[in-house]
Design a protein around this motif. Structure first.
Motif, short mmCIF file in Angstrom:
data_model
loop_
_atom_site.label_atom_id
_atom_site.label_comp_id
_atom_site.label_asym_id
_atom_site.label_seq_id
_atom_site.Cartn_x
_atom_site.Cartn_y
_atom_site.Cartn_z
N VAL A 125 1.67 1.08 0.97
CA VAL A 125 2.90 1.89 0.83
C VAL A 125 3.04 2.47 -0.58
O VAL A 125 4.06 3.09 -0.90
CB VAL A 125 4.17 1.09 1.21
CG1 VAL A 125 4.12 0.63 2.64
CG2 VAL A 125 4.40 -0.09 0.27
N ARG A 143 9.96 2.71 1.98
CA ARG A 143 8.55 2.30 2.11
C ARG A 143 8.42 0.79 1.95
O ARG A 143 7.67 0.14 2.68
CB ARG A 143 7.70 3.02 1.07
CG ARG A 143 7.13 4.33 1.60
CD ARG A 143 7.01 5.39 0.53
NE ARG A 143 6.28 5.01 -0.65
CZ ARG A 143 6.45 5.57 -1.85
NH1 ARG A 143 7.34 6.54 -2.01
NH2 ARG A 143 5.76 5.18 -2.89
N ALA A 185 6.97 -1.97 4.66
CA ALA A 185 6.00 -3.02 4.33
C ALA A 185 6.57 -4.39 4.68
O ALA A 185 5.89 -5.25 5.22
CB ALA A 185 5.67 -2.96 2.84
N LEU A 215 2.66 7.81 6.12
CA LEU A 215 2.49 6.36 6.07
C LEU A 215 2.42 5.79 7.49
O LEU A 215 1.55 4.97 7.81
CB LEU A 215 3.66 5.75 5.29
CG LEU A 215 3.76 4.23 5.27
CD1 LEU A 215 2.55 3.63 4.59
CD2 LEU A 215 5.03 3.80 4.53
#
Lengths: 332, 371
Positions: free
Chosen positions: A125, A145, A149, A179
């Motif tokens: 990330v 992000r 994760a 992502l």
């Protein structure tokens, strides 16, 4: 319940008093699929996800996630899923690393399991260099992000993302999209994505369910949904000189073409599957030696699909309060 | 256990990185000790008593002599000689003096002839405590004024009660230490524990807990243990400052200190679990604020921290007996002031232990695992 399915929902209802926030929903999501739940605020998307993740109780019906019955074994479900909720829920006073480490311990992960997994995810990330900074110094996109994760730290089989790009600037949104695409490469992770952004559903999802007032009103791949609307694409062709009636008739006779009309500088064709028809249209017009100087294809969007199935625009609905259930108290 | 410790560590890190709120749980009790300890310090002294005497006879002089003895001795009153009763009333009305004694011209005559003699005592009863002290001083003076004659005739020595304190002397400000320590435990338990949970819920952060395998007990115990560490740290600091300010000593050596810490841990954990039981389901910090003020008053003032329980009416004494702060104050007083005999705290520690155990169970059961 079918173990072949990552998410299975049968006749699920959630009532808040007299109001049915989720009203007799059926749903099947296959393993490895990125499934979108699209609908305006208050449509019941978040309530549906909260039932599947064991955060609110199911009024009636059956649901299983990763083959585990949500009502019978909520703890088993919680071990098998990762959740990135709509509100930003990482701790501002902790560092990125601490946030992930403590969350991993909630799942009973040992130190030797946590270390490499957290490093891997923070690198994916793009936050490894900022791992020791307090989250309060992160931007909204970085925080989101980090939370993605965090949702993946215990290697869940199903990841629930509830409005993952809400409130983010366009650039941060694209980073999150990339992502999510990267995370799915070479993995059989199933992702359930809730969103009210049409372009997000279109860009990421294998299949989409359109939810309105607690019910699923349409379900399919974005292409399938768009194809269900007759005459969904408009092709505008600019020509060097006007076309003959014979050619226009030939265009109108093509399979999928609904309507052909002259325009000031050429011709407009309304058709299903305009992109695949385009080369053929140009070919026919060239028979008379006509030169195609410009071609514009206006494709139908999920917005049009939404209007088609609900009779209203998504944007109007998003700004209208009081539809569906009462949103939870929160800051986002 | 790993999960409980993870919840605890998270909670502690957040508190430690925002220490401002904790200062108030140290600062307020210390200020309390400083202000209350110096303003309500022991018996009243220096109350101005106006005296108008129209009688120069022996009995009147004996009475005034006895009052002067009070002035010179305990110092309860300072005599302000006045000539005019009207002027005296004016001063009393203005608050310049707290009492006015008017001795009529017939006082000595009536007394020496075996008649009932009376002098007028006018007190500013707006302040009941000061009025009571003046009345007490004058009664003592009247009684003393009677004595010489009796002693002379019978040849007896004066009989007096001399108080014998069975423990080392405890000044009023020193006696407040257990109360302020309990106050800091209470404030710490209000600023951590359930309050952190309510804030998490209010900010939506709580939702991230609910989608993990954390059980009710993991969340509850983790938050309560973190709160215990926080309250213990702040109350230990308050205790240390209190001992330094008053010069009091902890008797019983290491065992005395250990017993103090034990009572503080038990009290802190019990108060935290009680708070969690009462407001663990609240969704808005304002609810915590309101309950905080309410609980602070109903638990602290009847606890015997400021005033002895014996003087309470029956219903308040009954409440005080089930108030955990009463037992915390009593246990700390026993350990601090009863010469290191820890057994004196036994029954109070037993109550605190039972209270804390019950509250831990109830708070866990009452915890909500869904939104």
């Amino acid at each position: 319940m079918n173990p072949e399915l990552a998410i299975e929902v049968r006749h699920v209802v959630k009532r808040f008093g007299k109001l049915a926030a989720v009203d007799d929903v059926d749903l099947e999501v296959r393993h490895g699929e990125l499934f979108g739940v699209l609908g305006p605020n208050g449509a019941g998307k978040t309530t549906l996800v909260r039932m599947l993740t064991g955060i609110v109780s199911i009024t009636s019906g059956e649901a299983s996630v990763a083959g585990i019955d949500v009502r019978r074994d909520p703890d088993g479900v919680r071990r098998a899923i990762g959740v990135v909720s709509q509100a930003l829920t990482s701790d501002l006073d902790l560092t990125g690393l601490e946030n992930l480490d403590i969350y991993a311990r909630f799942f009973d992960m040992s130190r030797s399991e946590r270390g490499p997994r957290i490093e891997e995810l923070l690198r994916v990330v793009g936050l490894w260099d900022r791992r020791k900074s307090l989250v309060k110094t992160y931007s909204g996109g970085m925080r989101r992000r980090l939370e993605i994760a965090r949702g993946l730290v215990h290697a869940p089989r199903v990841l629930f993302l509830d409005e993952p790009t809400i409130g983010l600037d366009p650039q941060s949104r694209l980073v999150i999209w990339d992502l999510l695409r990267d995370l799915r490469k070479g993995s059989d992770l199933t992702v359930s994505l809730t969103t009210h952004y049409l372009e997000e559903a279109e860009a990421l999802c294998d299949r989409v369910a359109i939810v309105d007032r607690g019910k699923i009103v349409a379900l399919g791949t974005p292409q399938e949904l768009k194809a269900r609307i007759p005459g969904s694409d408009t092709v505008d062709l600019s020509l060097g000189s006007p076309p003959s009636d014979a050619r226009l008739a030939e265009l109108g006779a093509l399979a999928g073409v609904r309507d052909v009309a002259r325009t000031a500088d050429g011709v407009r064709v309304r058709a299903d599957g305009g992109a695949t028809l385009l080369p053929r249209l140009i070919e026919i017009l060239r028979v008379d030696g006509l030169q195609v100087t410009a071609a514009a294809l206006q494709r139908i969007s999920l917005e049009d699909v939404f209007i088609h199935f609900t009779g209203r625009t998504l944007r109007e609905e998003s700004s209208a309060a009081g539809q569906g259930f009462v949103p939870p108290r929160r800051f986002t | 256990m790993r999960r409980i410790l993870a919840v605890m560590e998270r909670d502690l890190l957040r508190v430690l990185r925002n220490p401002a709120a904790l200062f108030s749980s140290v600062l307020l009790p210390v200020l309390y000790l400083l202000i209350l300890g110096n303003s309500l310090n022991g018996p009243l002294t220096g109350l101005r008593l106006g005296v108008v005497s129209a009688d120069q006879g022996p009995e009147a002089r004996a009475l005034l002599g006895a009052l002067q003895a009070v002035e010179q001795g305990p110092g309860t009153v300072v005599i302000v000689p006045l000539d005019d009763p009207v002027r005296g009333f004016a001063l009393l009305h203005e608050g310049d003096i707290s009492g006015l004694l008017v001795v009529p011209s017939t006082f000595s005559h009536d007394r020496s002839h075996g008649l009932a003699a009376s002098a007028g005592l006018y007190v500013d009863n707006v302040d009941a405590v000061a009025a009571g002290a003046i009345e007490g001083a004058i009664e003592a003076a009247v009684a003393t004024a009677d004595q010489p004659l009796v002693r002379f005739e019978r040849g007896l020595g004066p009989a007096a009660v001399r108080p014998q304190e069975i423990y080392p002397r405890v000044d009023y400000d020193t006696s407040l230490i257990p109360g302020v320590v309990v106050m800091s435990l209470f404030m710490g338990s209000m600023l951590s524990g359930a309050f952190n949970l309510i804030m998490d819920r209010f900010l939506g952060v709580h939702e991230s807990f609910l989608s993990t395998p954390l059980r009710k007990a993991d969340i509850n115990l983790g938050i309560l243990l973190s709160g215990t560490v926080v309250t213990l740290a702040s109350s230990t600091l308050v205790l240390a400052i209190g001992l330094l300010m008053t010069g009091a000593r902890v008797h019983g050596g290491l065992a005395g200190y250990a017993a103090l810490l034990g009572v503080m841990v038990l009290t802190g954990l019990g108060l935290l679990a009680m708070t969690m039981t009462i407001m663990g389901r609240a969704g808005h910090p304002r609810i915590a604020g309101v309950l905080n003020g309410f609980l602070s008053v109903i638990l602290f003032f009847p606890s015997g921290a400021l005033y002895p329980l014996a003087s309470f009416p029956g219903w308040l004494r009954a409440f005080a007996r089930i108030d955990p702060e009463t037992h915390a104050v009593a246990a700390l007083k026993a350990i601090l002031f009863r010469g290191g005999d820890l057994s004196a705290a036994g029954q109070h520690v037993a109550f605190l232990g039972a209270f804390t155990a019950v509250m831990l169970v109830v708070s866990t059961l009452a915890m909500k695992r869904t939104l």
